[in-house]
Design an enzyme around this catalytic site. Structure first.
Site, PDB file in Angstrom:
ATOM      1  CB  SER A  52     114.176  69.185 159.974  1.00  0.00           C
ATOM      2  OG  SER A  52     115.415  69.725 159.625  1.00  0.00           O
ATOM      3  CB  CYS A  98      98.992  81.989 149.568  1.00  0.00           C
ATOM      4  SG  CYS A  98     100.424  81.088 148.952  1.00  0.00           S
TER       5      CYS A  98
END
Length: 143
Positions: free
Chosen positions: A59, A87
């Site tokens: 992970s 973004c």
């Protein structure tokens, strides 16, 4: 005629199937590929953190000035799930997704994009009057 959504971010969720276990089990290699994918997409890397699980699986997160890339692998199933959240319009989450598909040697890839931060809703529920929401990455403090 299509409707253009005005959002703060783009969140691409990717499912990679049939990945060689020796690739998606390798913590250092996964971190390298994720950082390369961020760079390839045009992102500004801030930090990356990766963890190898016992007995297997990785992970990790690459924090970018424009948001993040995350991964979790299941080498025993040849499967990896990846999120690429960006973004602004200077970074292409799809470039990162395509790059990882090649590096992870996935036999099959499924993905879709979720618009995040719907500007009309943000304005509707904001605590103060917001006339304009600017969609710009927060690059302050990033070298």
């Amino acid at each position: 005629m299509g409707i253009e959504l005005s959002t703060l971010g783009r969140h691409v969720l990717i499912e990679f199937y049939g990945c060689p276990s020796d690739i998606i089990e390798n913590n250092k290699l996964i971190e390298k590929f994720m950082n390369e994918a961020a760079d390839y997409s045009g992102a500004t890397i801030v930090e990356s953190v990766f963890h190898h699980f016992n007995p297997y699986g990785v992970s990790g997160a690459v924090i970018i000035a424009e948001s993040h890339l995350t991964i979790h692998t299941w080498p025993e199933y040849g499967y990896a799930s990846v999120d690429v959240y960006t973004c602004g319009d200077s970074v292409s989450p799809w470039k990162a997704a395509d790059y990882l598909g090649i590096k992870l040697q996935a036999k099959k890839t499924e993905s879709f994009e979720v618009p995040r931060g719907m500007v009309d809703k943000i304005k509707q529920f904001a605590e103060r009057d917001i006339r304009e929401v600017q969609v710009k990455p927060a690059l302050e403090g990033v070298k």
